[in-house]
Design a protein around this motif. Structure first.
Motif, PDB file in Angstrom:
ATOM      1  N   PHE A  19       0.910  -1.228  -0.064  1.00  0.00           N
ATOM      2  CA  PHE A  19       0.175   0.132   0.102  1.00  0.00           C
ATOM      3  C   PHE A  19       0.926   1.390  -0.067  1.00  0.00           C
ATOM      4  N   ALA A  20       0.396   2.223  -0.836  1.00  0.00           N
ATOM      5  CA  ALA A  20       1.358   3.662  -0.382  1.00  0.00           C
ATOM      6  C   ALA A  20       0.704   4.466   0.606  1.00  0.00           C
ATOM      7  N   VAL A  21       1.645   5.176   1.005  1.00  0.00           N
ATOM      8  CA  VAL A  21       1.357   6.098   2.296  1.00  0.00           C
ATOM      9  C   VAL A  21       1.664   7.523   1.918  1.00  0.00           C
ATOM     10  N   GLU A  22       0.675   8.256   2.132  1.00  0.00           N
ATOM     11  CA  GLU A  22       1.092   9.740   1.678  1.00  0.00           C
ATOM     12  C   GLU A  22       1.958  10.369   2.823  1.00  0.00           C
ATOM     13  N   THR A  23       3.033  11.288   2.537  1.00  0.00           N
ATOM     14  CA  THR A  23       3.606  11.694   3.404  1.00  0.00           C
ATOM     15  C   THR A  23       3.815  13.191   3.266  1.00  0.00           C
ATOM     16  N   SER A  24       4.353  13.919   4.235  1.00  0.00           N
ATOM     17  CA  SER A  24       4.890  15.415   3.940  1.00  0.00           C
ATOM     18  C   SER A  24       6.067  15.750   4.711  1.00  0.00           C
ATOM     19  N   MET A  25       6.923  16.811   4.284  1.00  0.00           N
ATOM     20  CA  MET A  25       7.780  16.934   4.981  1.00  0.00           C
ATOM     21  C   MET A  25       7.913  18.564   5.126  1.00  0.00           C
TER      22      MET A  25
END
Length: 122
Positions: A19-25
């Protein structure tokens, strides 16, 4: 366990998740002295207007430019004239009220995206 079993187990453990996980930085810059932030809107040929954010804090000069729906971080690099910023394969180059976005891997014959400033100053 045999070496073959260990290698197979390592490959299973190294496999990416299904599964893909959305991330932010968030990048925090600790600046000394004066810092300047400018937001400039450009009208570019063939696309909706874009908004570019410039952060100038000597010796750090950045431009946040939207490319293909993502806001990329561009860093100022040496230029003979104007202000030139690079991010991966892209170069954002401003000269006065004009700006261009070049895709360096598109080839020498590829036309850059040409833009004209609508408001503000970089």
């Amino acid at each position: 366990m045999t070496i073959r079993s260990l290698i197979a187990a390592g490959l299973v453990l190294a496999a990416p998740p299904a599964f893909a996980v959305e991330t932010s930085m968030q990048i925090v810059l600790e600046l000394q002295g004066d810092a300047e932030r400018n937001v400039v809107t450009y009208e570019c040929e063939g696309i909706d207007p874009i908004t570019v954010e410039y952060v100038n804090a000597n010796p750090i000069f950045l431009a946040f430019v939207p490319v293909d729906g993502e806001k990329l971080v561009f860093v100022n690099v040496l230029a003979a004239s104007g202000a030139r910023y690079a991010s991966g394969q892209y170069v954002w180059w401003t000269r006065g009220a004009e700006a261009t976005l070049h895709d360096e891997i598109a080839g020498e014959e590829a036309e850059p995206l040409s833009c004209l400033e609508l408001s503000g100053t970089p």
